[in-house]
Write a protein that holds these residues in place. Structure first.
Motif, PDB file in Angstrom:
ATOM      1  N   LEU A 108     -33.786 -34.614  48.120  1.00  0.00           N
ATOM      2  CA  LEU A 108     -35.243 -34.526  48.144  1.00  0.00           C
ATOM      3  C   LEU A 108     -35.709 -33.454  49.119  1.00  0.00           C
ATOM      4  O   LEU A 108     -36.608 -32.654  48.808  1.00  0.00           O
ATOM      5  CB  LEU A 108     -35.831 -35.890  48.534  1.00  0.00           C
ATOM      6  CG  LEU A 108     -37.348 -35.960  48.724  1.00  0.00           C
ATOM      7  CD1 LEU A 108     -38.049 -35.716  47.392  1.00  0.00           C
ATOM      8  CD2 LEU A 108     -37.751 -37.323  49.295  1.00  0.00           C
ATOM      9  N   GLU A 109     -35.099 -33.433  50.283  1.00  0.00           N
ATOM     10  CA  GLU A 109     -35.476 -32.457  51.309  1.00  0.00           C
ATOM     11  C   GLU A 109     -35.264 -31.030  50.820  1.00  0.00           C
ATOM     12  O   GLU A 109     -36.131 -30.164  50.995  1.00  0.00           O
ATOM     13  CB  GLU A 109     -34.657 -32.701  52.578  1.00  0.00           C
ATOM     14  CG  GLU A 109     -34.953 -31.734  53.703  1.00  0.00           C
ATOM     15  CD  GLU A 109     -34.160 -32.024  54.964  1.00  0.00           C
ATOM     16  OE1 GLU A 109     -34.252 -31.227  55.907  1.00  0.00           O
ATOM     17  OE2 GLU A 109     -33.448 -33.059  54.998  1.00  0.00           O
ATOM     18  N   LEU A 112     -37.828 -30.012  47.898  1.00  0.00           N
ATOM     19  CA  LEU A 112     -39.159 -29.713  48.427  1.00  0.00           C
ATOM     20  C   LEU A 112     -39.137 -28.462  49.300  1.00  0.00           C
ATOM     21  O   LEU A 112     -40.090 -27.671  49.286  1.00  0.00           O
ATOM     22  CB  LEU A 112     -39.680 -30.905  49.218  1.00  0.00           C
ATOM     23  CG  LEU A 112     -39.973 -32.167  48.401  1.00  0.00           C
ATOM     24  CD1 LEU A 112     -40.458 -33.287  49.303  1.00  0.00           C
ATOM     25  CD2 LEU A 112     -41.017 -31.882  47.329  1.00  0.00           C
ATOM     26  N   ASN A 113     -38.061 -28.285  50.039  1.00  0.00           N
ATOM     27  CA  ASN A 113     -37.911 -27.097  50.870  1.00  0.00           C
ATOM     28  C   ASN A 113     -37.967 -25.842  50.007  1.00  0.00           C
ATOM     29  O   ASN A 113     -38.714 -24.887  50.299  1.00  0.00           O
ATOM     30  CB  ASN A 113     -36.573 -27.170  51.625  1.00  0.00           C
ATOM     31  CG  ASN A 113     -36.409 -26.034  52.627  1.00  0.00           C
ATOM     32  OD1 ASN A 113     -37.259 -25.161  52.742  1.00  0.00           O
ATOM     33  ND2 ASN A 113     -35.301 -26.046  53.330  1.00  0.00           N
ATOM     34  N   VAL A 115     -39.128 -25.494  46.847  1.00  0.00           N
ATOM     35  CA  VAL A 115     -40.397 -25.357  46.133  1.00  0.00           C
ATOM     36  C   VAL A 115     -41.499 -24.839  47.053  1.00  0.00           C
ATOM     37  O   VAL A 115     -42.191 -23.856  46.736  1.00  0.00           O
ATOM     38  CB  VAL A 115     -40.821 -26.704  45.508  1.00  0.00           C
ATOM     39  CG1 VAL A 115     -42.249 -26.618  44.968  1.00  0.00           C
ATOM     40  CG2 VAL A 115     -39.863 -27.093  44.398  1.00  0.00           C
ATOM     41  N   PHE A 116     -41.657 -25.488  48.219  1.00  0.00           N
ATOM     42  CA  PHE A 116     -42.760 -25.109  49.101  1.00  0.00           C
ATOM     43  C   PHE A 116     -42.491 -23.793  49.835  1.00  0.00           C
ATOM     44  O   PHE A 116     -43.432 -23.082  50.201  1.00  0.00           O
ATOM     45  CB  PHE A 116     -43.051 -26.235  50.098  1.00  0.00           C
ATOM     46  CG  PHE A 116     -43.804 -27.373  49.498  1.00  0.00           C
ATOM     47  CD1 PHE A 116     -45.165 -27.260  49.238  1.00  0.00           C
ATOM     48  CD2 PHE A 116     -43.160 -28.553  49.161  1.00  0.00           C
ATOM     49  CE1 PHE A 116     -45.863 -28.303  48.676  1.00  0.00           C
ATOM     50  CE2 PHE A 116     -43.859 -29.602  48.592  1.00  0.00           C
ATOM     51  CZ  PHE A 116     -45.216 -29.480  48.346  1.00  0.00           C
ATOM     52  N   GLY A 139     -42.011 -24.559  54.396  1.00  0.00           N
ATOM     53  CA  GLY A 139     -41.274 -25.349  53.416  1.00  0.00           C
ATOM     54  C   GLY A 139     -40.204 -26.203  54.056  1.00  0.00           C
ATOM     55  O   GLY A 139     -39.978 -27.353  53.650  1.00  0.00           O
ATOM     56  N   ILE A 142     -41.966 -29.234  55.700  1.00  0.00           N
ATOM     57  CA  ILE A 142     -42.411 -30.210  54.703  1.00  0.00           C
ATOM     58  C   ILE A 142     -41.229 -30.988  54.131  1.00  0.00           C
ATOM     59  O   ILE A 142     -41.290 -32.208  53.947  1.00  0.00           O
ATOM     60  CB  ILE A 142     -43.185 -29.501  53.582  1.00  0.00           C
ATOM     61  CG1 ILE A 142     -44.502 -28.944  54.127  1.00  0.00           C
ATOM     62  CG2 ILE A 142     -43.459 -30.456  52.413  1.00  0.00           C
ATOM     63  CD1 ILE A 142     -45.278 -28.111  53.137  1.00  0.00           C
ATOM     64  N   GLY A 143     -40.139 -30.299  53.858  1.00  0.00           N
ATOM     65  CA  GLY A 143     -38.949 -30.973  53.341  1.00  0.00           C
ATOM     66  C   GLY A 143     -38.396 -31.990  54.316  1.00  0.00           C
ATOM     67  O   GLY A 143     -38.019 -33.113  53.929  1.00  0.00           O
ATOM     68  N   ALA A 146     -40.708 -35.102  54.416  1.00  0.00           N
ATOM     69  CA  ALA A 146     -40.523 -35.952  53.240  1.00  0.00           C
ATOM     70  C   ALA A 146     -39.240 -36.762  53.343  1.00  0.00           C
ATOM     71  O   ALA A 146     -39.206 -37.951  52.992  1.00  0.00           O
ATOM     72  CB  ALA A 146     -40.509 -35.090  51.976  1.00  0.00           C
ATOM     73  N   SER A 147     -38.191 -36.149  53.848  1.00  0.00           N
ATOM     74  CA  SER A 147     -36.915 -36.843  54.010  1.00  0.00           C
ATOM     75  C   SER A 147     -37.042 -37.999  54.992  1.00  0.00           C
ATOM     76  O   SER A 147     -36.549 -39.106  54.739  1.00  0.00           O
ATOM     77  CB  SER A 147     -35.847 -35.857  54.499  1.00  0.00           C
ATOM     78  OG  SER A 147     -34.631 -36.515  54.783  1.00  0.00           O
TER      79      SER A 147
END
Length: 217
Positions: A108-109, A112-113, A115-116, A139, A142-143, A146-147
């Motif tokens: 997940l990290e 998102l890393n 993508v952002f 990014g 944010i990753g 989220a993690s």
């Protein structure tokens, strides 16, 4: 990377080792206490190191001949705290032999890393390369956030992953907070130092290479 290693390299490994030791002898109270103490230590360490990184961002980047990277380094500061929180939970899950939350959080990290990083870089690059780099760096933060949130939610919701059944505690040996902190430091300090030495060498190489390239025109 050096600050990340100093914050996260040793204690998570110590958490998993100590918790697995206590669980193996069915001393669940000490296992739970170990996690809570380690989580608190990593949280405080993450705050301290993130603040330190913020304070040294300007002099460090200038000294490394990358003064324009100051704001990119600042954008990474929250990630140090978020990864510290994640490391505490990952060490805990590893200690109770449940690697699924760790694996999912890492995937997940990174998603998102990626993508952002691309998204913010594309959005901010029109304001200049330096601002685009700051956007790309966001990014990573944010990753990591989220993690950390994912691991916290899984820990709270999935009771099977917790060492909470204290009624089945068959080992009556009680460990004080001081004893557990000593065990954590005993395992974490050698690991942290050995890994940090390698990272410090890379940091020195980066400085030497950059300074020589600049000197060479």
């Amino acid at each position: 990377m050096l600050i990340y290693i100093l914050t996260n390299a040793g204690i998570p490994s110590a958490i998993s080792k100590i918790i697995s030791e206590f669980v193996a002898v069915e001393n669940y109270r000490s296992a739970k206490k170990t996690f809570k103490i380690s989580r608190f230590l990593l949280f405080i360490l993450g705050i301290v190191m993130a603040f330190t990184m913020f304070c040294i961002s300007a002099p460090l980047t200038i000294h490394m001949n990358y003064g324009e990277a100051k704001y990119s380094v600042i954008a990474l500061c929250p990630a140090i705290l978020f990864t510290s929180v994640s490391s505490a939970y990952r060490g805990y899950f590893q200690g109770i032999r449940n690697m699924k939350p760790t694996a999912i959080s890492q995937v997940l990290e990174q998603i998102l890393n990626t993508v952002f990083t691309l998204l913010f870089a594309a959005i901010f690059i029109k304001y200049g390369v330096e601002v685009g780099c700051v956007g790309a760096t966001m990014g990573t933060t944010i990753g990591s956030l989220a993690s950390a949130l994912y691991l916290i939610v899984i820990y709270k919701k999935n009771k099977e992953s917790k060492v909470v059944n204290l009624d089945n505690d068959k080992n009556n040996v009680k460990h004080t907070n001081k004893q557990i902190v000593r065990k954590i430091l005993k395992y974490s300090i050698p690991i942290t130092l050995s890994v940090a030495i390698l990272s410090a060498g890379t940091l020195i190489d980066s400085y030497n290479i950059t300074s020589r390239l600049i000197a060479g025109g």
